[in-house]
Motif scaffolding. Structure first.
Motif, PDB file in Angstrom:
ATOM      1  N   LYS A  84       0.689  -1.213  -0.139  1.00  0.00           N
ATOM      2  CA  LYS A  84      -0.148  -0.111   0.209  1.00  0.00           C
ATOM      3  C   LYS A  84       0.869   1.265  -0.203  1.00  0.00           C
ATOM      4  CE  LYS A  84      -3.914   2.100   2.249  1.00  0.00           C
ATOM      5  NZ  LYS A  84      -4.741   1.894   3.593  1.00  0.00           N
ATOM      6  N   ASP A  85       1.956   1.313   0.643  1.00  0.00           N
ATOM      7  CA  ASP A  85       2.629   2.479   0.966  1.00  0.00           C
ATOM      8  C   ASP A  85       3.657   2.690  -0.570  1.00  0.00           C
ATOM      9  OD1 ASP A  85       2.461   2.814   3.386  1.00  0.00           O
ATOM     10  OD2 ASP A  85       3.727   1.618   4.167  1.00  0.00           O
ATOM     11  N   ALA A  86       3.843   1.770  -1.232  1.00  0.00           N
ATOM     12  CA  ALA A  86       4.579   1.665  -2.522  1.00  0.00           C
ATOM     13  C   ALA A  86       3.492   2.409  -3.433  1.00  0.00           C
ATOM     14  CB  ALA A  86       5.227   0.403  -3.026  1.00  0.00           C
ATOM     15  N   TYR A  87       2.240   1.786  -3.361  1.00  0.00           N
ATOM     16  CA  TYR A  87       1.069   2.491  -4.472  1.00  0.00           C
ATOM     17  C   TYR A  87       0.886   3.834  -4.136  1.00  0.00           C
ATOM     18  CZ  TYR A  87      -3.461   3.091  -6.438  1.00  0.00           C
ATOM     19  OH  TYR A  87      -4.517   3.459  -7.306  1.00  0.00           O
ATOM     20  N   HIS A  88       0.796   4.116  -2.635  1.00  0.00           N
ATOM     21  CA  HIS A  88       0.626   5.668  -2.328  1.00  0.00           C
ATOM     22  C   HIS A  88       1.801   6.426  -3.169  1.00  0.00           C
ATOM     23  CE1 HIS A  88      -1.239   8.873  -0.106  1.00  0.00           C
ATOM     24  NE2 HIS A  88      -0.070   8.935   0.559  1.00  0.00           N
ATOM     25  N   GLN A  89       2.995   5.912  -2.960  1.00  0.00           N
ATOM     26  CA  GLN A  89       4.002   6.866  -3.313  1.00  0.00           C
ATOM     27  C   GLN A  89       3.647   7.239  -4.953  1.00  0.00           C
ATOM     28  OE1 GLN A  89       6.226   8.807  -1.454  1.00  0.00           O
ATOM     29  NE2 GLN A  89       4.973   8.004   0.330  1.00  0.00           N
ATOM     30  N   PHE A  90       3.455   6.084  -5.441  1.00  0.00           N
ATOM     31  CA  PHE A  90       3.564   6.269  -6.894  1.00  0.00           C
ATOM     32  C   PHE A  90       2.341   6.902  -7.394  1.00  0.00           C
ATOM     33  CE2 PHE A  90       1.087   4.363 -10.668  1.00  0.00           C
ATOM     34  CZ  PHE A  90       1.993   4.716 -11.507  1.00  0.00           C
ATOM     35  N   PHE A  91       1.087   6.704  -6.642  1.00  0.00           N
ATOM     36  CA  PHE A  91      -0.133   7.607  -6.955  1.00  0.00           C
ATOM     37  C   PHE A  91       0.056   9.323  -6.652  1.00  0.00           C
ATOM     38  CE2 PHE A  91      -3.888   9.721  -5.285  1.00  0.00           C
ATOM     39  CZ  PHE A  91      -4.868   9.416  -6.453  1.00  0.00           C
ATOM     40  N   LEU A  92       0.981   9.633  -5.592  1.00  0.00           N
ATOM     41  CA  LEU A  92       1.315  10.784  -5.254  1.00  0.00           C
ATOM     42  C   LEU A  92       2.284  11.281  -6.496  1.00  0.00           C
ATOM     43  CD1 LEU A  92       1.798  11.125  -1.787  1.00  0.00           C
ATOM     44  CD2 LEU A  92      -0.177  11.573  -2.930  1.00  0.00           C
ATOM     45  N   SER A  93       3.046  10.692  -7.237  1.00  0.00           N
ATOM     46  CA  SER A  93       4.078  11.011  -8.258  1.00  0.00           C
ATOM     47  C   SER A  93       3.418  11.134  -9.545  1.00  0.00           C
ATOM     48  CB  SER A  93       5.361   9.922  -8.293  1.00  0.00           C
ATOM     49  OG  SER A  93       4.651   8.738  -8.946  1.00  0.00           O
ATOM     50  N   LEU A  94       1.977  10.843  -9.868  1.00  0.00           N
ATOM     51  CA  LEU A  94       1.541  11.179 -10.952  1.00  0.00           C
ATOM     52  C   LEU A  94       1.201  12.668 -11.138  1.00  0.00           C
ATOM     53  CD1 LEU A  94      -1.131   8.244 -10.965  1.00  0.00           C
ATOM     54  CD2 LEU A  94       1.086   8.397 -12.099  1.00  0.00           C
ATOM     55  N   GLU A  95       1.441  13.051 -12.410  1.00  0.00           N
ATOM     56  CA  GLU A  95       1.279  14.530 -12.636  1.00  0.00           C
ATOM     57  C   GLU A  95       0.001  14.971 -12.427  1.00  0.00           C
ATOM     58  OE1 GLU A  95       3.576  16.903 -13.254  1.00  0.00           O
ATOM     59  OE2 GLU A  95       5.186  15.328 -13.340  1.00  0.00           O
ATOM     60  N   GLN A  96      -1.169  14.190 -12.709  1.00  0.00           N
ATOM     61  CA  GLN A  96      -2.636  14.675 -12.373  1.00  0.00           C
ATOM     62  C   GLN A  96      -2.688  14.830 -11.098  1.00  0.00           C
ATOM     63  OE1 GLN A  96      -1.537  11.866 -14.083  1.00  0.00           O
ATOM     64  NE2 GLN A  96      -2.584  11.810 -16.044  1.00  0.00           N
ATOM     65  N   VAL A  97      -2.200  13.759 -10.056  1.00  0.00           N
ATOM     66  CA  VAL A  97      -2.424  13.849  -8.620  1.00  0.00           C
ATOM     67  C   VAL A  97      -1.695  15.099  -8.239  1.00  0.00           C
ATOM     68  CG1 VAL A  97      -2.017  12.582  -6.469  1.00  0.00           C
ATOM     69  CG2 VAL A  97      -2.631  11.436  -8.649  1.00  0.00           C
ATOM     70  N   LYS A  98      -0.403  15.287  -8.736  1.00  0.00           N
ATOM     71  CA  LYS A  98       0.161  16.704  -8.335  1.00  0.00           C
ATOM     72  C   LYS A  98      -0.667  18.006  -8.661  1.00  0.00           C
ATOM     73  CE  LYS A  98       4.846  14.657  -8.615  1.00  0.00           C
ATOM     74  NZ  LYS A  98       6.261  14.734  -9.610  1.00  0.00           N
ATOM     75  N   ASP A  99      -1.042  18.006  -9.625  1.00  0.00           N
ATOM     76  CA  ASP A  99      -2.002  19.085 -10.098  1.00  0.00           C
ATOM     77  C   ASP A  99      -3.168  19.324  -9.354  1.00  0.00           C
ATOM     78  OD1 ASP A  99      -0.177  19.689 -12.298  1.00  0.00           O
ATOM     79  OD2 ASP A  99      -1.438  18.698 -13.706  1.00  0.00           O
ATOM     80  N   GLN A 100      -3.630  18.128  -9.096  1.00  0.00           N
ATOM     81  CA  GLN A 100      -4.900  18.382  -8.006  1.00  0.00           C
ATOM     82  C   GLN A 100      -4.442  18.634  -6.791  1.00  0.00           C
ATOM     83  OE1 GLN A 100      -8.200  17.910  -8.826  1.00  0.00           O
ATOM     84  NE2 GLN A 100      -7.803  17.382 -10.877  1.00  0.00           N
TER      85      GLN A 100
END
Length: 225
Positions: A84-100
């Protein structure tokens, strides 16, 4: 003896996925099942996700996510599914998530700024509210009383200047002149005044009476017509 496909011996052979060490996935069943080798079947996790009412992903966003995943190894992809932690870090690294996250932070800053400005204006609002209360209880009350007095005076003035009121006042003046004429005539009969004094006074009173009578008659005729 020939051994056919599907015999007991064939079924006893361990499958590759059973032989691999099992990893407990934190995803729901519909998502964790995608950890198996992907094949072009109709039982992929996409329908399950769409059935949950998730918003559709635009082609541009989907391409960005795919670009972030295509260079990862199978072990890294498995780790995303199981950790779950690895997925969370990957999720936060996405450009769309960063923009949001950036937009959400900016909105939070603006909301806090507006809240501070409103808090700074609170003393002024309290002061204005107190001034309005004072005006309502003192100045407004006095002004209302003065307005009521002026309204009363206006009503009285209009009433006294109405046609019926003017006719009434004219009738009263005629009656008063008639009484003065009668009194003057009685004085003459009682020898209280001489004829030389009586004639001009009586003539003046009678002229006034008849002039008022003519005006009264004309006003009544005009109001009736």
């Amino acid at each position: 003896m020939f051994k056919f496909w599907g015999s007991q011996e064939q079924q006893d052979q361990p499958r590759p996925e059973d032989a691999a060490p099992s990893q407990q996935s934190w995803y729901p069943t519909s998502v964790s099942s995608s950890s198996q080798p992907l094949t072009p079947t109709r039982t992929s996790s996409t329908p399950n996700l769409s059935s949950r009412g998730s918003s559709p992903v635009s082609p541009t966003e989907a391409a960005g996510v795919i670009a972030s995943l295509k260079d990862k190894s199978v072990d890294e992809l498995r780790k995303l599914l199981s950790d779950k932690d690895a997925y969370h870090q990957f999720f936060l690294s996405l450009e769309q998530v960063k923009d949001q996250n950036y937009l959400r932070g900016e909105l939070r800053k603006e909301t806090l700024q507006l809240s501070r400005e409103n808090m700074e204006k609170e003393p002024r609002m309290v002061e204005l509210r107190n001034q309005c209360r004072i005006i309502r209880t003192t100045e407004l009350a006095a002004a209302q009383e003065r307005l009521n007095e002026l309204e009363r005076q206006k009503e009285e003035t209009l009433k006294s200047r109405s046609p019926s009121s003017l006719l009434q006042r004219l009738q009263e003046a005629m009656n008063k002149t008639e009484e003065e004429s009668e009194d003057l005539h009685k004085q003459l009969l009682n020898s209280e005044i001489d004829l030389g004094t009586f004639v001009p006074k009586y003539k003046k009173l009678r002229n006034t009476y008849h002039r008022r009578a003519l005006v009264h008659l004309a006003a009544k005729t005009s109001s009736i017509s």
